[in-house]
Design an enzyme around this catalytic site. Structure first.
Site, PDB file in Angstrom:
ATOM      1  N   HIS A 112     -18.059  15.247  28.754  1.00  0.00           N
ATOM      2  CA  HIS A 112     -17.775  15.747  27.295  1.00  0.00           C
ATOM      3  C   HIS A 112     -18.177  14.703  26.325  1.00  0.00           C
ATOM      4  O   HIS A 112     -18.179  13.402  26.218  1.00  0.00           O
ATOM      5  CB  HIS A 112     -16.288  15.826  27.116  1.00  0.00           C
ATOM      6  CG  HIS A 112     -15.839  16.254  25.666  1.00  0.00           C
ATOM      7  ND1 HIS A 112     -15.850  17.884  25.449  1.00  0.00           N
ATOM      8  CD2 HIS A 112     -15.749  15.621  24.675  1.00  0.00           C
ATOM      9  CE1 HIS A 112     -15.545  17.881  24.156  1.00  0.00           C
ATOM     10  NE2 HIS A 112     -15.509  16.844  23.578  1.00  0.00           N
ATOM     11  N   CYS A 113     -19.078  15.199  25.491  1.00  0.00           N
ATOM     12  CA  CYS A 113     -20.142  14.519  24.615  1.00  0.00           C
ATOM     13  C   CYS A 113     -19.432  14.595  23.098  1.00  0.00           C
ATOM     14  O   CYS A 113     -19.700  15.733  22.377  1.00  0.00           O
ATOM     15  CB  CYS A 113     -21.479  15.038  24.777  1.00  0.00           C
ATOM     16  SG  CYS A 113     -22.597  13.840  23.467  1.00  0.00           S
TER      17      CYS A 113
END
Length: 244
Positions: A112-113
């Site tokens: 997850h960025c």
């Protein structure tokens, strides 16, 4: 897509876009090679650079707003409304992982960025890598052609700050791009690389064994050119001595 834009990632996306164009504007307004080309009537280099910046922004929003590969239940997909829960863990596909931030299972989950406010998974990973490459080209171009001397530092405070930000961002993007290209070349995700010992289908494999690795060229071809959902259970069974 419109609803996704106004989630918690809206502030991050807005800040990224504003910072990109503000730095670009500062560099155009100061004594840089781009401005000199413009003053001399050589409009092609500034125009190409503007298009490159625009492409980087469009890729950023594409990766940020697109479905990264959410695992959805067809039985709950009624009237185009998203389902109220994720399928994991009972029906979780291999290489998928539940994201606590997105509240969904993501196929071939990478990470997850926070930078894009979205997961990087099976559907947007290749575009994430392309975006990193374009962004790096933009940053490297921003850092070129500066005349630096003592009076220059006193007269160009904003430009100096912009160049400092460009230097930091360049290092980060280069590191990210290098890491992702390596992982792509061996058909491994960030999550699998960092948490191998906790993943059921990998923890019994040897330290150097990857049941999804099909060789450099095949891995790159599959990653960049194959746009379909892969049944990783079948790949695992073919390539691993420990079938699921």
């Amino acid at each position: 897509m419109v609803q996704n834009m106004f989630r918690t990632g809206f502030l991050v996306r807005t800040s990224h876009t504003l910072l990109t164009w503000v730095i670009t504007l500062i560099l155009f307004l100061h004594n840089t090679d781009l401005r000199r080309c413009e003053e001399q009537g050589e409009l092609l280099p500034p125009a190409l650079f503007f298009l490159l910046v625009l492409l980087s922004v469009l890729l950023y929003f594409a990766v940020s707003l697109m479905d990264p590969g959410f695992v959805l239940s067809d039985t709950l997909f009624i009237q185009n409304d998203p389902p109220s829960f994720c399928l994991c863990p009972e029906q979780q596909p291999m290489r998928a992982k539940h994201c606590q931030s997105c509240k969904h299972c993501v196929r071939r989950f990478d990470h997850h960025c926070p930078w894009i406010g979205n997961c990087v998974g099976e559907r947007n990973h290749r575009w994430f890598v392309v975006y990193l490459l374009v962004q790096l080209l933009v940053l490297l171009r921003l850092g070129q052609g500066r005349e630096v001397c003592a009076p220059w530092f006193r007269l160009n405070g904003f430009l100096l700050a912009a160049l400092g930000a460009v230097g930091v961002f360049s290092a980060v993007v280069l590191l990210l791009l290098g890491c992702h290209l390596y992982l792509v070349s061996v058909n491994c995700t960030t999550w699998e690389f960092m948490s191998r010992h906790r993943i059921s289908y990998l923890k019994n494999c040897g330290a150097e064994e990857n049941p999804f690795d099909r060789g450099l060229l095949c891995n790159l071809w599959d990653f960049f050119c194959i746009c379909r959902t892969v049944m990783w259970e079948q790949v695992y069974q073919r390539n691993s001595q420990n079938p699921v």
